[in-house]
Design a protein around this motif. Structure first.
Motif, mmCIF file in Angstrom:
data_model
loop_
_atom_site.group_PDB
_atom_site.id
_atom_site.type_symbol
_atom_site.label_atom_id
_atom_site.label_comp_id
_atom_site.label_asym_id
_atom_site.label_seq_id
_atom_site.Cartn_x
_atom_site.Cartn_y
_atom_site.Cartn_z
ATOM 1 N N GLY A 14 0.828 -1.204 0.000
ATOM 2 C CA GLY A 14 0.000 0.000 0.000
ATOM 3 C C GLY A 14 0.855 1.243 0.000
ATOM 4 N N ARG A 15 0.313 2.298 0.525
ATOM 5 C CA ARG A 15 1.007 3.591 0.541
ATOM 6 C C ARG A 15 1.432 3.907 1.961
ATOM 7 N NH1 ARG A 15 -4.026 5.679 -2.215
ATOM 8 N NH2 ARG A 15 -4.222 6.611 -0.189
ATOM 9 N N ILE A 16 2.530 3.331 2.401
ATOM 10 C CA ILE A 16 3.036 3.553 3.754
ATOM 11 C C ILE A 16 4.100 4.631 3.687
ATOM 12 C CG2 ILE A 16 4.204 2.538 5.730
ATOM 13 C CD1 ILE A 16 2.927 -0.133 4.980
ATOM 14 N N HIS A 39 -5.080 8.492 11.559
ATOM 15 C CA HIS A 39 -4.002 7.700 10.973
ATOM 16 C C HIS A 39 -3.269 6.959 12.095
ATOM 17 C CE1 HIS A 39 -4.800 10.165 7.501
ATOM 18 N NE2 HIS A 39 -3.917 9.481 6.789
ATOM 19 N N MET A 40 -2.514 5.938 11.730
ATOM 20 C CA MET A 40 -1.689 5.208 12.687
ATOM 21 C C MET A 40 -0.253 5.215 12.204
ATOM 22 S SD MET A 40 -4.025 2.037 13.851
ATOM 23 C CE MET A 40 -5.690 2.296 14.457
ATOM 24 N N ALA A 41 0.660 5.224 13.174
ATOM 25 C CA ALA A 41 2.079 5.224 12.838
ATOM 26 C C ALA A 41 2.815 4.230 13.728
ATOM 27 C CB ALA A 41 2.676 6.621 13.018
ATOM 28 N N VAL A 42 3.615 3.385 13.115
ATOM 29 C CA VAL A 42 4.492 2.495 13.875
ATOM 30 C C VAL A 42 5.669 3.346 14.323
ATOM 31 C CG1 VAL A 42 5.888 0.402 13.831
ATOM 32 C CG2 VAL A 42 3.771 0.515 12.483
ATOM 33 N N VAL A 43 5.907 3.392 15.639
ATOM 34 C CA VAL A 43 6.950 4.272 16.168
ATOM 35 C C VAL A 43 8.152 3.518 16.727
ATOM 36 C CG1 VAL A 43 5.331 6.144 16.615
ATOM 37 C CG2 VAL A 43 5.839 4.529 18.428
ATOM 38 N N ASP A 44 8.006 2.205 16.965
ATOM 39 C CA ASP A 44 9.130 1.440 17.490
ATOM 40 C C ASP A 44 8.874 -0.042 17.245
ATOM 41 O OD1 ASP A 44 11.626 1.154 18.955
ATOM 42 O OD2 ASP A 44 10.441 0.374 20.618
ATOM 43 N N VAL A 45 9.921 -0.764 16.894
ATOM 44 C CA VAL A 45 9.847 -2.206 16.731
ATOM 45 C C VAL A 45 11.062 -2.821 17.426
ATOM 46 C CG1 VAL A 45 9.854 -4.155 15.128
ATOM 47 C CG2 VAL A 45 8.624 -2.062 14.522
ATOM 48 N N MET A 58 13.150 -3.555 7.375
ATOM 49 C CA MET A 58 12.798 -4.933 7.751
ATOM 50 C C MET A 58 11.286 -5.097 7.863
ATOM 51 S SD MET A 58 15.653 -6.390 10.422
ATOM 52 C CE MET A 58 15.390 -5.101 11.622
ATOM 53 N N LEU A 59 10.609 -4.106 8.444
ATOM 54 C CA LEU A 59 9.154 -4.172 8.562
ATOM 55 C C LEU A 59 8.496 -4.075 7.187
ATOM 56 C CD1 LEU A 59 6.503 -4.294 10.101
ATOM 57 C CD2 LEU A 59 6.751 -1.846 10.600
ATOM 58 N N LEU A 60 8.935 -3.137 6.362
ATOM 59 C CA LEU A 60 8.364 -2.999 5.021
ATOM 60 C C LEU A 60 8.548 -4.274 4.202
ATOM 61 C CD1 LEU A 60 9.400 0.671 4.208
ATOM 62 C CD2 LEU A 60 7.072 -0.185 4.588
ATOM 63 N N ASN A 61 9.729 -4.899 4.306
ATOM 64 C CA ASN A 61 9.978 -6.148 3.575
ATOM 65 C C ASN A 61 9.025 -7.247 4.036
ATOM 66 O OD1 ASN A 61 12.062 -4.894 2.202
ATOM 67 N ND2 ASN A 61 13.682 -5.864 3.410
ATOM 68 N N GLU A 62 8.837 -7.365 5.350
ATOM 69 C CA GLU A 62 7.950 -8.407 5.866
ATOM 70 C C GLU A 62 6.508 -8.158 5.449
ATOM 71 O OE1 GLU A 62 6.594 -9.848 10.212
ATOM 72 O OE2 GLU A 62 8.760 -10.041 9.854
ATOM 73 N N LEU A 63 6.088 -6.901 5.486
ATOM 74 C CA LEU A 63 4.729 -6.573 5.044
ATOM 75 C C LEU A 63 4.541 -6.907 3.564
ATOM 76 C CD1 LEU A 63 4.259 -3.154 6.876
ATOM 77 C CD2 LEU A 63 2.932 -5.235 7.305
ATOM 78 N N ALA A 64 5.542 -6.603 2.738
ATOM 79 C CA ALA A 64 5.436 -6.853 1.300
ATOM 80 C C ALA A 64 5.403 -8.352 0.988
ATOM 81 C CB ALA A 64 6.604 -6.195 0.567
ATOM 82 N N GLU A 65 6.090 -9.163 1.773
ATOM 83 C CA GLU A 65 6.159 -10.603 1.531
ATOM 84 C C GLU A 65 5.003 -11.376 2.160
ATOM 85 O OE1 GLU A 65 9.989 -11.654 3.063
ATOM 86 O OE2 GLU A 65 11.046 -10.572 1.473
ATOM 87 N N PHE A 66 4.253 -10.751 3.057
ATOM 88 C CA PHE A 66 3.167 -11.436 3.754
ATOM 89 C C PHE A 66 2.026 -11.735 2.793
ATOM 90 C CE2 PHE A 66 -0.734 -11.511 6.274
ATOM 91 C CZ PHE A 66 -0.386 -12.429 7.250
ATOM 92 N N PRO A 67 1.439 -12.893 2.794
ATOM 93 C CA PRO A 67 1.563 -14.003 3.743
ATOM 94 C C PRO A 67 2.498 -15.115 3.271
ATOM 95 C CG PRO A 67 -0.378 -14.379 2.421
ATOM 96 C CD PRO A 67 0.268 -13.084 1.927
ATOM 97 N N HIS A 68 3.273 -14.889 2.213
ATOM 98 C CA HIS A 68 4.080 -15.967 1.650
ATOM 99 C C HIS A 68 5.553 -15.879 2.033
ATOM 100 C CE1 HIS A 68 0.526 -17.067 -0.537
ATOM 101 N NE2 HIS A 68 0.452 -15.853 -1.045
ATOM 102 N N GLY A 69 5.918 -14.903 2.870
ATOM 103 C CA GLY A 69 7.309 -14.758 3.278
ATOM 104 C C GLY A 69 7.700 -15.755 4.351
ATOM 105 N N ARG A 70 8.980 -15.775 4.668
ATOM 106 C CA ARG A 70 9.493 -16.694 5.691
ATOM 107 C C ARG A 70 9.064 -16.293 7.085
ATOM 108 N NH1 ARG A 70 15.286 -15.973 4.806
ATOM 109 N NH2 ARG A 70 15.082 -15.960 7.019
ATOM 110 N N LYS A 71 8.865 -15.006 7.332
ATOM 111 C CA LYS A 71 8.535 -14.518 8.675
ATOM 112 C C LYS A 71 7.280 -13.667 8.629
ATOM 113 C CE LYS A 71 11.991 -16.363 10.752
ATOM 114 N NZ LYS A 71 11.716 -17.534 11.535
ATOM 115 N N ASP A 72 6.551 -13.697 9.745
ATOM 116 C CA ASP A 72 5.341 -12.878 9.871
ATOM 117 C C ASP A 72 5.192 -12.295 11.272
ATOM 118 O OD1 ASP A 72 4.590 -15.084 11.405
ATOM 119 O OD2 ASP A 72 3.176 -15.836 9.924
#
Length: 172
Positions: free
Chosen positions: A2-4, A47-53, A141-155
């Motif tokens: 999407g447009r993150i 809106h929502m914002a991820v501020v820490d992982v 890392m978060l953007l990559n996981e979101l883009a690969e979901f649900p077929h990526g190695r990690k979720d």
């Protein structure tokens, strides 16, 4: 994904929640899951914002200690969302962690349905351009996981984000 957007700062009057996706991966073989603590801001405009992982691989006692230290750093005003697996073991885990987090607001999020259905609110926010990330080293890392979901190695990060977006304290 999407447009993150990537944000440089947040307004001062922002409510927060931190949700955890739990894994006990101490000494795990291969590529074990991560425990993820994801802090989300509900902005005044909706809106929502991820501020820490936070991502870690540790045993259950170390994970509990890190959750407590993170709660102390975040402060009592930040609710803590925990996943509650179905059955007695999930209830016991949430009860034990809630006891360890005395003085903090803990919200159990019973897990039901598929990971994909639990991630639908996240996908809707992203597609509507209502989800952003505070600029930080973990963004890619978060953007990559979101883009690969649900077929990526990690979720694991997607799971933590799903807990926050599904009402793990933000909507209260």
């Amino acid at each position: 994904v999407g447009r993150i957007a990537i944000a440089e700062a947040l307004p001062a009057d922002t409510r927060m929640v931190r949700a955890w996706d739990l894994a006990a991966s101490e000494g795990g073989q291969g590529d074990p899951d991560w425990t993820v603590g994801l802090k989300l801001a509900l902005l005044p405009d909706g809106h929502m914002a991820v501020v820490d992982v936070l991502r870690l691989r540790a045993g259950p006692l170390d994970v509990a200690d890190i959750i407590l230290r993170t709660a102390q750093r975040d402060g009592a005003a930040v609710p803590i969302g925990l996943p509650q697996d179905p059955g007695q073991a999930g209830k016991q885990q949430v009860a034990w962690l809630t006891q360890r987090l005395a003085g903090f607001r803990v919200i159990a999020s019973p897990e039901s349905g598929s990971k994909q259905s639990r991630a639908l609110p996240v996908a809707a926010l992203a597609e509507a351009g209502r989800l952003s990330l505070l600029r930080a080293a973990w963004n890619q890392m978060l953007l990559n996981e979101l883009a690969e979901f649900p077929h990526g190695r990690k979720d694991d990060q997607v799971d933590a984000l799903s807990i926050t977006c599904a009402g793990g304290g933000v909507s209260d």
